[in-house]
Design a protein around this motif. Structure first.
Motif, short mmCIF file in Angstrom:
data_model
loop_
_atom_site.label_atom_id
_atom_site.label_comp_id
_atom_site.label_asym_id
_atom_site.label_seq_id
_atom_site.Cartn_x
_atom_site.Cartn_y
_atom_site.Cartn_z
N UNK A 11 0.93 -1.08 0.09
CA UNK A 11 -0.15 -0.09 -0.14
C UNK A 11 0.73 1.58 -0.02
N UNK A 12 0.41 2.21 -0.95
CA UNK A 12 1.43 3.04 -0.62
C UNK A 12 1.25 4.33 -0.16
N UNK A 13 2.12 5.35 0.07
CA UNK A 13 1.81 6.02 1.55
C UNK A 13 1.46 5.92 2.70
N UNK A 42 12.01 5.58 -6.24
CA UNK A 42 11.93 6.57 -6.40
C UNK A 42 12.72 7.68 -5.25
N UNK A 44 13.14 8.14 -2.26
CA UNK A 44 12.63 9.15 -1.35
C UNK A 44 13.50 8.89 0.36
N UNK A 131 6.67 1.24 -2.54
CA UNK A 131 5.04 0.16 -2.65
C UNK A 131 4.34 -0.07 -3.47
N UNK A 223 6.31 15.84 7.90
CA UNK A 223 6.30 15.69 6.40
C UNK A 223 7.39 16.64 5.56
N UNK A 224 7.87 18.03 7.07
CA UNK A 224 8.47 19.25 6.55
C UNK A 224 10.00 18.66 6.78
N UNK B 11 4.33 7.76 -7.51
CA UNK B 11 4.51 7.76 -5.81
C UNK B 11 3.00 7.58 -5.04
N UNK B 12 2.73 6.72 -3.83
CA UNK B 12 2.26 6.08 -3.19
C UNK B 12 1.02 6.85 -2.55
N UNK B 13 -0.24 6.90 -2.52
CA UNK B 13 -1.15 6.93 -1.32
C UNK B 13 -1.23 8.64 -1.58
N UNK B 154 2.88 17.57 -0.59
CA UNK B 154 4.26 16.88 -0.35
C UNK B 154 4.89 17.07 -0.35
N UNK B 155 6.57 16.72 0.21
CA UNK B 155 7.32 17.21 -0.58
C UNK B 155 8.37 16.04 -1.21
N UNK B 156 7.84 15.01 -0.83
CA UNK B 156 8.21 13.61 -1.52
C UNK B 156 7.33 13.36 -2.96
N UNK B 159 8.24 15.73 -5.34
CA UNK B 159 9.56 15.66 -6.00
C UNK B 159 9.07 14.27 -7.21
N UNK B 192 -4.25 24.50 6.43
CA UNK B 192 -3.17 25.27 7.71
C UNK B 192 -2.05 25.21 7.89
N UNK B 193 -1.50 24.66 6.39
CA UNK B 193 0.15 24.83 6.87
C UNK B 193 1.01 24.82 5.46
N UNK B 195 3.21 24.15 4.41
CA UNK B 195 4.16 23.00 3.19
C UNK B 195 3.56 22.68 2.38
N UNK B 218 -7.43 17.90 2.18
CA UNK B 218 -7.56 17.02 2.86
C UNK B 218 -8.91 16.83 4.02
#
Ligand code: ATP
Ligand code: ATP
Ligand code: MG
Ligand code: MG
Lengths: 257, 257
Positions: A11-13, A42, A44, A131, A223-224, B11-13, B154-156, B159, B192-193, B195, B218
């Motif tokens: 499962x991804x992420x 990837x 990461x 994943x 995540x930052x 990229x997963x998820x 998100x960052x990943x 990328x 709220x973020x 990022x 989200x």
């Protein structure tokens, strides 16, 4: 005895890479000699610690044992933590590993043996997986002593848990009898939602002691941190994300690592 | 002219399955005849709408053209929305499709042609892809008229955008000249973020008009809906998640679908 921990879930992420980076960094600062191997095309885990993908040779070339000296020496990041970076060409492993002369499922195992004969022994080696349940993840299952499964506190991730548990059973019978389930880690818990609580209680009901007591909350600092190429404890030590991975490290050390 | 939209990102998820389910459901309720094909061995698009994976034949068997009549007739969910469910044995596609007699990259294309010769034409077909750039995703690139790329804020995920864009270029030169970038969809925006805002502005700066104006916030209702086997508009019509996918559907209809 080196603990080689494959961190996998098709499962991804779900937080595989985030767990590898932050757990490995905490173990390194607890004086454990630790290595991360980035098996995901990837890359990461590599970029999350500030490294570019490998070139000359790439990690795939090393796994295919094409270059003269097929050993990649790791880079050091924070003291005690080393990284063997990934490469985008790992996408080709699915097709190319089975075409080689040696057992395609043991390429990672052979690489780690070559490395360990040249450097001081590691206490922990983490294998960050892509994943999928393809060739690279199966290689990680074959090389590892332990499997760690991060699972998001969400419906689709809960559903996916049965298939990674089935793959573990297949791996234990066919590839690596000694592969031990290190634990299931519940990630991205959002205590404000019923969904997270329901999924957590479902997982604990089914898998009991196989689930780490520590859960990782959803926390934006996690995540930052990779965009600053830092593990979360170095990015924001007092954040909930850093505290949770510190808790998890203590739980692992208490279990007798 | 049927629009065949591959929804992909290695990229997963990042929200591929959530986008397929909710966009397809909205188009179906706007009187567009819509089909979802679940190309992911995890079968999330199938279970997210309440279906079990296919058996006798499985989707992989149909793609391998092993059974006498290699056509899977879709199940109908809500009026106007049909689903060809996935199967866990799709994990084997990587190894088995290239061993067949016909072009392994055109297995999905051939299946859709067989299906379309037997049923009324669809306005939209969505191909939900697994989190990898392997054989199933490449099949989707070959069969599709358009590619939609969900990206988490998100960052990943940011990328990873470069590598899926590179794969699109390769697909356009080697496999499918007419493959059009339908758009990049920013998902899981958390206003709220910082990022999220930084990633969004980065993506819009680089990719400009290729990015949908609508972003998906989200919203926990989006992750709860699949456990009730419902698209979010039927689960909680007034939620932010439902409104955002409704906005996206309007934007798509306005662009002249
Ligand atoms: N506890 C958390 N709270 C908030 N964000 C998180 C948390 N854990 C991970 N993330 C973020 O969620 C995203 C997914 O996490 P990550 O990339 O670690 O998952 P993964 O399982 O390695 O993904 P993949 O399947 O693509 O390899 C990343 O953007 C990461 O920064
Ligand atoms: N906008 C959103 N807000 C909150 N949760 C979301 C949102 N979009 C998706 N989710 C949830 O996040 C998780 C990942 O989404 P999803 O499964 O759709 O991504 P995916 O790209 O299809 O994953 P995979 O790479 O495993 O196929 C799921 O549990 C889903 O319910
Ligand atoms: Mg990862
Ligand atoms: Mg999906």
């Amino acid at each position: 005895q080196t603990k080689i921990i494959a961190v996998a879930n098709q499962k991804g992420g779900v937080g595989k890479t985030t767990t590898v980076i932050n757990l490995a960094a905490n173990l390194a600062t607890s004086e454990k000699r630790t290595l991360i191997v980035d098996l995901d095309p990837q890359c990461n885990a590599s970029s999350g610690l500030g490294f570019e993908p490998t070139e000359e040779p790439t990690l795939l070339e090393v796994l295919l044992e094409e270059s003269d000296d097929p050993t990649l020496l790791p880079f050091e990041t924070i003291p005690g933590l080393e990284v063997i970076t990934g490469s985008p060409d790992l996408v080709g492993a699915e097709k190319l590993l089975p075409e080689g002369k040696k057992d395609p499922l043991k390429a990672v195992d052979r690489m780690l043996n070559r490395l360990q004969s040249r450097v001081d022994p590691y206490d922990f080696i983490f294998l960050d997986c892509p994943p999928s349940l393809g060739m690279l993840t199966l290689n990680a299952f074959t090389a590892a002593t332990d499997l760690m499964i991060p699972v998001q506190a969400e419906y689709f991730a809960l559903e996916g848990l049965t298939s990674i548990m089935e793959s573990l059973e297949v791996a234990q019978t066919r590839m690596n009898k000694g592969l031990n389930l290190y634990g299931i880690l519940i990630t991205m818990m959002d205590l404000r939602t019923n969904l997270s609580r329901q999924v957590e209680s479902e997982i604990r009901k089914h898998y009991g002691k196989k689930v780490f007591k520590t859960t990782i909350p959803r926390n934006v600092r996690l995540s930052e941190a990779p965009s600053h190429a830092l593990p979360v404890t170095l990015y924001d030590f007092w954040s909930n994300g850093a505290k949770a991975y510190m808790e998890l490290t203590k739980e692992i050390m208490r279990n007798g690592s």
